[in-house]
Design a protein around this motif. Sequence first.
Motif, PDB file in Angstrom:
ATOM      1  N   ALA A   1     136.164  -7.168 -40.349  1.00 28.42           N
ATOM      2  CA  ALA A   1     135.519  -7.021 -38.879  1.00 28.42           C
ATOM      3  C   ALA A   1     135.618  -8.113 -38.315  1.00 28.42           C
ATOM      4  O   ALA A   1     136.191  -8.823 -37.292  1.00 28.42           O
ATOM      5  CB  ALA A   1     134.203  -6.295 -38.840  1.00 28.42           C
TER       6      ALA A   1
ATOM      7  N   PHE B   1     134.934 -11.905 -23.531  1.00 31.96           N
ATOM      8  CA  PHE B   1     135.073 -11.920 -24.930  1.00 31.96           C
ATOM      9  C   PHE B   1     133.952 -12.366 -25.928  1.00 31.96           C
ATOM     10  O   PHE B   1     133.971 -11.509 -26.743  1.00 31.96           O
ATOM     11  CB  PHE B   1     136.361 -12.709 -25.216  1.00 31.96           C
ATOM     12  CG  PHE B   1     137.580 -12.465 -24.505  1.00 31.96           C
ATOM     13  CD1 PHE B   1     138.073 -10.979 -24.804  1.00 31.96           C
ATOM     14  CD2 PHE B   1     138.247 -13.058 -23.615  1.00 31.96           C
ATOM     15  CE1 PHE B   1     139.265 -10.571 -24.123  1.00 31.96           C
ATOM     16  CE2 PHE B   1     139.384 -12.541 -22.893  1.00 31.96           C
ATOM     17  CZ  PHE B   1     139.674 -11.222 -22.909  1.00 31.96           C
TER      18      PHE B   1
ATOM     19  N   ILE C   1     142.266 -10.650 -33.133  1.00 28.87           N
ATOM     20  CA  ILE C   1     142.721 -10.019 -31.848  1.00 28.87           C
ATOM     21  C   ILE C   1     143.025 -10.871 -30.683  1.00 28.87           C
ATOM     22  O   ILE C   1     144.041 -10.742 -30.138  1.00 28.87           O
ATOM     23  CB  ILE C   1     141.774  -8.676 -31.400  1.00 28.87           C
ATOM     24  CG1 ILE C   1     141.696  -7.783 -32.579  1.00 28.87           C
ATOM     25  CG2 ILE C   1     142.000  -8.084 -30.246  1.00 28.87           C
ATOM     26  CD1 ILE C   1     140.614  -6.692 -32.482  1.00 28.87           C
ATOM     27  N   PRO C   2     142.161 -11.805 -30.518  1.00 31.54           N
ATOM     28  CA  PRO C   2     142.294 -12.363 -29.139  1.00 31.54           C
ATOM     29  C   PRO C   2     143.395 -13.332 -29.294  1.00 31.54           C
ATOM     30  O   PRO C   2     144.247 -13.647 -28.301  1.00 31.54           O
ATOM     31  CB  PRO C   2     141.061 -13.130 -28.753  1.00 31.54           C
ATOM     32  CG  PRO C   2     140.218 -13.175 -29.999  1.00 31.54           C
ATOM     33  CD  PRO C   2     140.815 -11.673 -30.901  1.00 31.54           C
TER      34      PRO C   2
ATOM     35  N   MET D   1     147.192 -11.400 -28.815  1.00 32.09           N
ATOM     36  CA  MET D   1     147.029 -10.302 -27.651  1.00 32.09           C
ATOM     37  C   MET D   1     148.083 -11.022 -26.608  1.00 32.09           C
ATOM     38  O   MET D   1     147.885 -12.413 -26.650  1.00 32.09           O
ATOM     39  CB  MET D   1     145.697 -10.173 -27.214  1.00 32.09           C
ATOM     40  CG  MET D   1     144.894  -9.305 -27.800  1.00 32.09           C
ATOM     41  SD  MET D   1     145.740  -7.651 -27.864  1.00 32.09           S
ATOM     42  CE  MET D   1     145.286  -6.805 -29.484  1.00 32.09           C
TER      43      MET D   1
ATOM     44  N   PHE E   1     139.161  -9.306 -37.926  1.00 31.16           N
ATOM     45  CA  PHE E   1     139.844  -8.748 -36.716  1.00 31.16           C
ATOM     46  C   PHE E   1     139.414  -9.262 -35.361  1.00 31.16           C
ATOM     47  O   PHE E   1     140.095  -9.590 -34.357  1.00 31.16           O
ATOM     48  CB  PHE E   1     139.212  -7.109 -36.775  1.00 31.16           C
ATOM     49  CG  PHE E   1     139.934  -6.352 -37.199  1.00 31.16           C
ATOM     50  CD1 PHE E   1     141.399  -6.139 -36.775  1.00 31.16           C
ATOM     51  CD2 PHE E   1     139.542  -5.456 -38.240  1.00 31.16           C
ATOM     52  CE1 PHE E   1     142.202  -5.277 -37.210  1.00 31.16           C
ATOM     53  CE2 PHE E   1     140.364  -4.609 -38.876  1.00 31.16           C
ATOM     54  CZ  PHE E   1     141.793  -4.287 -38.372  1.00 31.16           C
TER      55      PHE E   1
ATOM     56  N   PHE F   1     139.061 -19.709 -28.577  1.00 28.21           N
ATOM     57  CA  PHE F   1     140.246 -18.526 -28.479  1.00 28.21           C
ATOM     58  C   PHE F   1     141.514 -19.079 -29.021  1.00 28.21           C
ATOM     59  O   PHE F   1     142.442 -18.214 -28.767  1.00 28.21           O
ATOM     60  CB  PHE F   1     140.444 -18.415 -27.129  1.00 28.21           C
ATOM     61  CG  PHE F   1     139.369 -17.434 -26.519  1.00 28.21           C
ATOM     62  CD1 PHE F   1     139.067 -16.128 -26.932  1.00 28.21           C
ATOM     63  CD2 PHE F   1     138.316 -18.126 -25.643  1.00 28.21           C
ATOM     64  CE1 PHE F   1     138.123 -15.271 -26.474  1.00 28.21           C
ATOM     65  CE2 PHE F   1     137.314 -17.182 -25.324  1.00 28.21           C
ATOM     66  CZ  PHE F   1     137.097 -15.967 -25.589  1.00 28.21           C
TER      67      PHE F   1
ATOM     68  N   GLN G   1     133.130  -9.284 -28.799  1.00 23.45           N
ATOM     69  CA  GLN G   1     133.064  -9.578 -30.203  1.00 23.45           C
ATOM     70  C   GLN G   1     131.515  -9.672 -30.678  1.00 23.45           C
ATOM     71  O   GLN G   1     131.665  -8.952 -31.892  1.00 23.45           O
ATOM     72  CB  GLN G   1     133.473 -10.818 -30.267  1.00 23.45           C
ATOM     73  CG  GLN G   1     135.102 -11.103 -29.867  1.00 23.45           C
ATOM     74  CD  GLN G   1     135.718 -12.472 -30.029  1.00 23.45           C
ATOM     75  OE1 GLN G   1     134.940 -13.477 -30.204  1.00 23.45           O
ATOM     76  NE2 GLN G   1     137.039 -12.591 -29.993  1.00 23.45           N
TER      77      GLN G   1
END
Lengths: 301, 319
Positions: free
Chosen positions: B6, B283, B13-14, B17, B9, B49, B287
């Motif tokens: 997790a 974000f 993810i960011p 994307m 992830f 990020f 998160q």
Amino acid sequence: MLSGFLRNSKVRIGLGVFAAFLLLALLGPWFVSSVLDTTPRAIDYDALGQPPSADHLLGTTLPGSDVLAQVIVGARGSVFVGITSAVLATVLAALVGVPSGFLGGKLDHALTAFTNLFLTLPSFALTLIIAGYVQGASWWVIALIIAAFEWPGGARTLRSQTMSLRGRDFTVAMRMLGESKTRLVFAEVMPHMTGIVSAMFLRACVAGVFAEAALSFLGIGTTGSVSWGTIISEAQGQSAILNGLWWWFVPPGLCIALLGTATALVNFGIDEISNPRLSAANHKLMKRFRRAAKTAEAGVA
Amino acid sequence: MTFWAALTFNFLIPRFMPGDPAATMLRRIQQLTGQAPTPDQVRSVRLFFGGAREDLVSQYLRYLNDLAHFRFGLSLSEYPTPVVDLIAQALPWTLLLVGTTTILAWIIGTALGAYMGWKPGSRFDAIFAPTTTFLHAIPAFWLSLVALWAFAFKLGWFPVSGAYDPDVPYQINNVWFLLSILKYGALPALTLIFIGFNGWLFTMRNVMVTTVSEDYVLLAKAKGLPTWRVLFKYAARNALLPNVTGLALAIGGILGGVLLTEVVFTYPGLGHRLYRATVDHDFPVMQTIFLLITLTVLIANLIADSIYVLLDPRTRDEG
């Protein structure tokens, strides 16, 4: 198996309703444009936010669109996402579950760990986050995201089923004859699992419709296209509740619930066939039998 | 292991994307403060990020290090409130709602299911089985909408939004404040219970049906023990197992339902917070809430495993 399957009344009703929705998804847009002679986005300026009437059988939305037309056309968006995500999820489940159960060993360990990982991740929160990054995605992307979290349960079931099939006499015999593993899996093992796979598929389909509705409701689905979720979402966004426009958000939700009920019925039917003790009908029959036996006894005495 | 996944992830993810979350964030800061972000801010955003010149591995290590020290960053939509503060405000409400509704729904569902499975084919079973099938298929958020419309707007029995009366002083030792929590929470809670109990009912019924015809239950009946005793001590106790483990596995799903219900009722819990964060592209908040939910699910699973062992001696590892 198949005839017994269709003789179960729950299965029949469930499949019937499911087929009706499928038909609606296929022919809905054509029906709306040619029979109702309107489009889901057409605006009737004489009827803004009107309750159901002869002109608009399910009333109109606040901006003046026909709710019935929206619900019919929305079926396509919802069912499309449902079916696409279910196909993807079922294929993934089979690709992970069957080899894992059939081949065993290290591969099984790795695949099982992978499945458990996805099984425990809180799928809805993750879906929400991913969808949040991919704003305004197409139906395909939404379906893909939903499928990514739909497959683990199925993979687990298929794995245990494959394991039990692997030990049966006919597979053992085939293996001794030197049949290749790939052929064994596809030609011998897979056909025995059509029942489970189709039940899984139906369940995934409804889960997909649910997830799509939830995402759209949160404003994270696609923009522009109509689905049951987007209708409810628009109703909520434009204060249908404040204005008492219940006919706007009630029908799409009922459609979702109806579709869900249909699938549940099919699944219960399948359960009853594989485990006859679950059937209420059988219990009634047993009771009648016992009563008859008792009266017969009393008669003899 | 799941928790690590997790975390990863959340990290990845960011970074994978489409679009540039970092640019979005910088734009937001500019909008919110009215001036261009300082080079310091730019650097920290880039670090959070990605998009910086630093390679992925050292970014990842830095990210893990931050989490290990409970540094979750600042919220973007309510800049510069720390994420932790926002979550601390929302968490109690969700815990209250999830806690009460889950337990009540579970008890109602399991009890009714036990009763239904005790006499399959009875009139009770025949009426309830199709009804609950339908109820179970209703999306929770939609039922929330209908309930809100019917009971809050039409009938005016319940307040429309929020979790407590804003006119009452916010004090935990004030009786009126506590009563207003009850009043504001009643409708969302009832909706969730109404949806929630059906699932438990079915698993319980089906396991019960098979248990009832087991030999030991028949023996207990034959011994002439009172019905309720056989029902609860013999049959239900053993039929309970799937529902116990199910409870833990369902926590993730329950949270999903609660999240949406909170949005409908504008209940200031985690779900509402997560929703707003998603809409605002906040974000750091997204998160952190996700990590929190994952952690909850993992702990619930752990607890379920231990309870399972307590209830079913067969699963005990007899070394």
